[in-house]
Design a protein around this motif. Structure first.
Motif, PDB file in Angstrom:
ATOM      1  N   UNK A   1       0.969  -1.066   0.050  1.00 39.53           N
ATOM      2  CA  UNK A   1      -0.067   0.111   0.039  1.00 39.53           C
ATOM      3  C   UNK A   1       1.039   1.251  -0.069  1.00 39.53           C
ATOM      4  N   UNK A   2       0.524   2.203  -0.655  1.00 37.37           N
ATOM      5  CA  UNK A   2       1.214   3.374  -0.882  1.00 37.37           C
ATOM      6  C   UNK A   2       0.703   4.302   0.221  1.00 37.37           C
ATOM      7  N   UNK A   3       1.751   5.109   0.846  1.00 37.37           N
ATOM      8  CA  UNK A   3       1.158   6.264   1.743  1.00 37.37           C
ATOM      9  C   UNK A   3       0.360   7.302   0.963  1.00 37.37           C
ATOM     10  N   UNK A   4       0.849   7.946  -0.219  1.00 40.30           N
ATOM     11  CA  UNK A   4       0.162   8.712  -1.170  1.00 40.30           C
ATOM     12  C   UNK A   4       0.436   8.146  -2.417  1.00 40.30           C
ATOM     13  N   UNK A   5      -0.710   7.511  -3.062  1.00 39.47           N
ATOM     14  CA  UNK A   5      -0.411   6.968  -4.602  1.00 39.47           C
ATOM     15  C   UNK A   5      -0.477   7.813  -5.669  1.00 39.47           C
ATOM     16  N   UNK A   6       0.710   8.235  -5.966  1.00 43.54           N
ATOM     17  CA  UNK A   6       1.165   9.401  -6.863  1.00 43.54           C
ATOM     18  C   UNK A   6       0.764   8.520  -8.210  1.00 43.54           C
ATOM     19  N   UNK A   7       1.278   7.177  -8.070  1.00 46.57           N
ATOM     20  CA  UNK A   7       1.297   6.253  -9.440  1.00 46.57           C
ATOM     21  C   UNK A   7      -0.136   6.264 -10.020  1.00 46.57           C
ATOM     22  N   UNK A   8      -0.832   5.996  -8.986  1.00 44.18           N
ATOM     23  CA  UNK A   8      -2.406   5.990  -9.377  1.00 44.18           C
ATOM     24  C   UNK A   8      -2.932   7.180 -10.056  1.00 44.18           C
ATOM     25  N   UNK A   9      -2.447   8.234  -9.672  1.00 42.24           N
ATOM     26  CA  UNK A   9      -3.063   9.384 -10.037  1.00 42.24           C
ATOM     27  C   UNK A   9      -2.483   9.817 -11.401  1.00 42.24           C
ATOM     28  N   UNK A  10      -1.059   9.469 -11.571  1.00 44.27           N
ATOM     29  CA  UNK A  10      -0.496   9.532 -12.925  1.00 44.27           C
ATOM     30  C   UNK A  10      -1.047   8.604 -13.970  1.00 44.27           C
ATOM     31  N   UNK A  11      -1.435   7.781 -13.585  1.00 39.91           N
ATOM     32  CA  UNK A  11      -2.134   6.648 -14.812  1.00 39.91           C
ATOM     33  C   UNK A  11      -3.418   7.281 -15.056  1.00 39.91           C
ATOM     34  N   UNK A  12      -4.113   8.063 -14.171  1.00 42.13           N
ATOM     35  CA  UNK A  12      -5.508   8.638 -14.561  1.00 42.13           C
ATOM     36  C   UNK A  12      -5.220   9.668 -15.407  1.00 42.13           C
ATOM     37  N   UNK A  13      -4.015  10.385 -15.224  1.00 43.41           N
ATOM     38  CA  UNK A  13      -3.891  11.684 -15.866  1.00 43.41           C
ATOM     39  C   UNK A  13      -2.676  11.648 -16.951  1.00 43.41           C
ATOM     40  N   UNK A  14      -2.326  10.506 -17.246  1.00 44.56           N
ATOM     41  CA  UNK A  14      -1.139  10.256 -18.140  1.00 44.56           C
ATOM     42  C   UNK A  14      -1.072  10.993 -19.448  1.00 44.56           C
ATOM     43  N   UNK A  15      -2.361  10.689 -20.021  1.00 47.67           N
ATOM     44  CA  UNK A  15      -2.413  11.369 -21.277  1.00 47.67           C
ATOM     45  C   UNK A  15      -2.333  12.812 -21.337  1.00 47.67           C
ATOM     46  N   UNK A  16      -2.864  13.496 -20.401  1.00 50.30           N
ATOM     47  CA  UNK A  16      -2.925  15.094 -20.323  1.00 50.30           C
ATOM     48  C   UNK A  16      -1.452  15.644 -19.874  1.00 50.30           C
ATOM     49  N   UNK A  17      -0.927  15.020 -18.872  1.00 54.65           N
ATOM     50  CA  UNK A  17       0.332  15.474 -18.424  1.00 54.65           C
ATOM     51  C   UNK A  17       1.504  14.922 -19.254  1.00 54.65           C
ATOM     52  N   UNK A  18       1.535  13.932 -20.017  1.00 58.05           N
ATOM     53  CA  UNK A  18       2.518  13.709 -21.150  1.00 58.05           C
ATOM     54  C   UNK A  18       2.443  14.802 -22.303  1.00 58.05           C
ATOM     55  N   UNK A  19       1.189  15.039 -22.639  1.00 65.56           N
ATOM     56  CA  UNK A  19       0.948  15.919 -23.886  1.00 65.56           C
ATOM     57  C   UNK A  19       1.467  17.475 -23.380  1.00 65.56           C
ATOM     58  N   UNK A  20       1.380  17.645 -22.125  1.00 62.65           N
ATOM     59  CA  UNK A  20       1.583  18.799 -21.712  1.00 62.65           C
ATOM     60  C   UNK A  20       3.161  19.201 -21.367  1.00 62.65           C
TER      61      UNK A  20
END
Length: 365
Positions: free
Chosen positions: A1-20
């Motif tokens: 278990x992650x204390x703060x799950x930044x990986x899950x957040x990135x997976x949800x926003x990957x397309x937008x973050x990568x494009x920017x």
């Protein structure tokens, strides 16, 4: 278990973050590129503040704010000892003296009822900290500041971006609001970043000059400044995360309510932080009080559940900032430092994970 799950957040926003990020790599304006102004405009709109000045970190935001107000040697800044070191660190680096006021024992926020007694002719600012995602009693603090010659109030909102207080947003509740985009914050980038908010045109101008080494224009220095810019790439990350930020705040509020209900129903001996009825808490950390913390943390870790302590030793007891006189007065800060423990928390925390945390904690306690 992650204390703060930044990986899950990135997976949800990957397309937008990568494009920017790719857009920044394509145009190559890594310092004060167009994403910086775009982010500042969107963040100002979110808070309702007239000005947003992005900067290199939440720590830098505090220092820049003190410099913009002309605070330095011989001045005093009232704050809480129960906070991360950056709060007091910047007061000392600016040349001023921190004056400590104890916290409310049930919220861990600065106790506004004890603040006025600490004001002297040397008091040049008050710096309340919005801890764990909940704002301090800013109306009471602002009223005290106004009675004593309109002392500037700097909200250290590193943990509370997105939180509300009496229908208004954190960072737009006083003279200046400062926040952090450290990755673990409610709105984080992928490195260091921060922002300062104000409705004062003069302060905004000073802050923008301080951010670029005190320059009014290129190579024309009107004041002492710092290299305080936020990288364009980090602004691009924040812009990507803003696409679901409103949902994340709603989720954090709901998860906080669920944690509270489940812990209350579990019958554990854990103490719960109070959230005042005139505000909310975006739970930058979901923090509880436990006795025998070290043993509890060890037992949780053995079950694969990470925890953290925010913060174990109040700043007026730290070697670098020690103040024995105030340490004797700030008994609630000391009590909290021995008992606070933060549980896993992020917008992507699942119901199953939360149930597991509470179940294991109940068995331990």
């Amino acid at each position: 278990m992650e204390f703060i799950d930044l990986k899950a957040q990135y997976r949800a926003l990957k397309k937008s973050i990568d494009a920017r990020i790719q857009k920044v790599l394509d145009h190559g304006q890594y310092i004060l590129g167009p994403e910086v102004a775009e982010m500042e405009q969107k963040l100002a709109a979110l808070t309702g503040a007239k000005h947003c000045i992005s900067c290199a970190s939440g720590t830098e935001a505090l220092l820049m704010s003190l410099l913009a107000l002309g605070i330095g040697r011989g001045d005093e800044v009232i704050t809480t000892p129960f906070t991360f070191a950056a709060t007091v660190e910047m007061i000392v680096l600016a040349g001023a003296t921190p004056v400590y006021v104890d916290i409310e024992p049930d919220t861990c926020l600065i106790d506004a009822t004890k603040l006025e007694a600490k004001i002297t002719p040397r008091t040049k600012a008050i710096m309340p900290v919005s801890l764990y995602g909940q704002v301090a009693d800013m109306d009471a603090i602002n009223a005290i500041a106004a009675r004593h010659g309109n002392i500037p109030v700097i909200e250290d909102a590193a943990q509370s971006f997105g939180a509300s207080y009496k229908g208004r947003k954190s960072c737009n509740l006083s003279t200046i609001g400062c926040t952090s985009f450290f990755p673990s914050k409610p709105l984080g980038c992928y490195g260091d970043g921060g922002a300062i908010f104000t409705n004062d045109d003069g302060l905004a101008k000073a802050l923008r000059e301080i951010r670029v080494h005190g320059q009014e224009r290129r190579y024309y220095h009107t004041r002492v400044g710092v290299g305080g810019r936020m990288d364009t790439l980090q602004c691009a990350v924040v812009l990507g995360k803003l696409e679901r930020f409103e949902w994340e705040i709603e989720r954090r509020l709901a998860l906080g309510d669920q944690y509270r209900a489940m812990l209350q129903q579990s019958g554990t001996t854990a103490g719960l932080l109070a959230v005042r009825p005139d505000r909310d808490c975006v739970w930058a950390q979901y923090t509880i009080f436990v006795e025998g913390r070290e043993a509890v943390q060890k037992a949780l870790q053995e079950q694969g559940i990470p925890t953290a302590v925010h913060y174990p030793l109040s700043l007026n007891r730290q070697p670098a900032y020690r103040d024995d006189a105030s340490a004797a007065e700030t008994v609630h800060s000391h009590w909290a430092g021995e008992r606070v423990m933060s549980l896993p928390m992020s917008a992507d925390l699942t119901q199953e994970q939360m149930e597991r945390v509470v179940s294991v904690l109940r068995r331990i306690l």
